[in-house]
Write an enzyme that holds these catalytic residues in place. Structure first.
Site, PDB file in Angstrom:
ATOM      1  N   GLU A 159     -30.830 -59.018  -8.961  1.00 20.22           N
ATOM      2  CA  GLU A 159     -30.278 -60.301  -8.533  1.00 20.22           C
ATOM      3  C   GLU A 159     -30.368 -61.284  -9.693  1.00 20.22           C
ATOM      4  O   GLU A 159     -29.555 -62.178  -9.844  1.00 20.22           O
ATOM      5  CB  GLU A 159     -31.066 -60.823  -7.328  1.00 20.22           C
ATOM      6  CG  GLU A 159     -30.407 -61.976  -6.619  1.00 20.22           C
ATOM      7  CD  GLU A 159     -31.045 -62.256  -5.268  1.00 20.22           C
ATOM      8  OE1 GLU A 159     -31.405 -63.417  -5.032  1.00 20.22           O
ATOM      9  OE2 GLU A 159     -31.183 -61.322  -4.446  1.00 20.22           O
ATOM     10  N   SER A 203     -36.483 -63.486  -5.956  1.00 20.53           N
ATOM     11  CA  SER A 203     -36.280 -62.056  -5.684  1.00 20.53           C
ATOM     12  C   SER A 203     -35.604 -61.415  -6.888  1.00 20.53           C
ATOM     13  O   SER A 203     -34.524 -61.840  -7.294  1.00 20.53           O
ATOM     14  CB  SER A 203     -35.402 -61.859  -4.448  1.00 20.53           C
ATOM     15  OG  SER A 203     -36.054 -62.353  -3.307  1.00 20.53           O
ATOM     16  N   ARG A 221     -24.450 -62.051  -2.333  1.00 12.98           N
ATOM     17  CA  ARG A 221     -24.833 -62.477  -3.689  1.00 12.98           C
ATOM     18  C   ARG A 221     -23.664 -62.426  -4.673  1.00 12.98           C
ATOM     19  O   ARG A 221     -23.839 -62.106  -5.855  1.00 12.98           O
ATOM     20  CB  ARG A 221     -26.008 -61.638  -4.220  1.00 12.98           C
ATOM     21  CG  ARG A 221     -27.258 -61.716  -3.350  1.00 12.98           C
ATOM     22  CD  ARG A 221     -27.789 -63.141  -3.213  1.00 12.98           C
ATOM     23  NE  ARG A 221     -28.890 -63.220  -2.272  1.00 12.98           N
ATOM     24  CZ  ARG A 221     -28.750 -63.614  -0.994  1.00 12.98           C
ATOM     25  NH1 ARG A 221     -27.574 -63.977  -0.520  1.00 12.98           N
ATOM     26  NH2 ARG A 221     -29.794 -63.668  -0.189  1.00 12.98           N
TER      27      ARG A 221
END
Length: 303
Positions: free
Chosen positions: A296, A226, A176
């Site tokens: 995230e 998410s 990420r």
């Protein structure tokens, strides 16, 4: 002063592509967020460069937005310029086993194009609700696949408006994250390397992933996907569930009962509700398990 700045943007982009006091709740998948001072929709690299030039000249902060699928914007909005790189810059072309996509192309559209040409390797991204630009920034992934598996090179703008072409190695793609995120570059275009495959098999993969998503994720409620990154050695959703937080709510924000890794807008949530809920989840998981949950989701504006 504001009118003069707006006129500059209108001269650059045309008045149809310049908005003031634009509510960000209209442009994020959480369906929350106050007004941005300026909301711009450029069509070309040259227009983006000119917008950056005006921002520098007027000392205005700016933020790049795709389709708002991984973002929480403050109820107070954003005192600056939101530059949306989406529909106006979304062309996709196929060159043999390579796909060239401009920054605003949706991952779902690229996956559909890959299927059309019998190109395998991108099915994992078909259900990720974002643009290729955002996917590169975050090295987006799902079901065992990540952008780093398919990227060849990416063309970006640096903060001064210079065009750079970065190879896969130069992108420093990690979990990420990427050099694009670290340096705050603007993605303009990405080239993907796929491989010839069987159309029926590719379609089967896509259907399988879609079925898994539909059965396990709260796709019927506004969210940003998410909410938390996967902590090393754990799963965020399981930690949250084990902390007794399934269905936990603050105002209109709720930990999804279907998948605890998702914070959802269960109805009339504010950004403050969502942020308070996120912080409370982080606090309780750390308190019970000693694990620090990193978000995230990105945040914009004052909280």
């Amino acid at each position: 002063m504001k009118k003069e700045i707006k006129n500059k943007f209108c001269h650059c982009l045309g008045s149809d592509n310049v908005y003031t006091e634009e509510w960000m709740s209209k442009h994020t998948t959480f369906r929350v967020g106050g007004p941005a001072d300026y909301f711009l929709c450029p069509h070309s690299v040259e227009e983006v460069q000119e917008v950056l030039h005006i921002c520098a000249e007027e000392n205005l902060p700016w933020f790049i937005l795709g389709n708002g699928s991984n973002l929480l914007v403050s109820d107070k909005g954003y005192r600056g310029v939101v530059i949306q790189l989406w529909k106006n810059m979304s062309e996709i072309s196929v060159e043999g086993e390579r796909i060239r996509a401009r920054c605003g192309a949706l991952l779902s559209k690229i996956a559909a194009e890959a299927l059309e040409y019998g190109l395998d390797g991108f099915a994992f991204a078909a259900g990720i609700p974002g643009t290729i630009g955002g996917a590169v920034v975050m090295n987006a992934g799902a079901y065992g696949g990540e952008m780093k598996d398919v990227l060849v090179e990416v063309t970006v703008l640096d903060r001064d408006g210079n065009i750079l072409t970065l190879s896969k190695e130069q992108l420093k793609l990690g979990y990420r994250t990427s050099i694009v995120k670290e340096k705050d570059y603007i993605v303009l275009e990405a080239v993907l390397q796929l491989k010839k495959g069987d159309r029926a098999y590719i379609r089967e993969q896509m259907e399988d992933f879609k079925e898994r998503r539909t059965s396990k994720q709260p796709l019927d409620k506004p969210s940003a996907g998410s909410t938390f990154k996967r902590p090393e050695g754990y799963f965020a959703g399981k930690l949250i569930m084990d902390a007794g937080l399934r269905g936990f709510s603050v105002g209109g924000a709720q930990v999804s009962e279907k998948h605890c890794g998702f914070v959802i807008n269960a109805g009339d949530a504010t950004a403050e509700d969502i942020m308070t809920l996120i912080r409370e989840v982080q606090r309780k998981v750390e308190e019970q398990f000693g694990v620090s949950l990193e978000t995230e989701v990105r945040f914009l504006g004052e909280f």
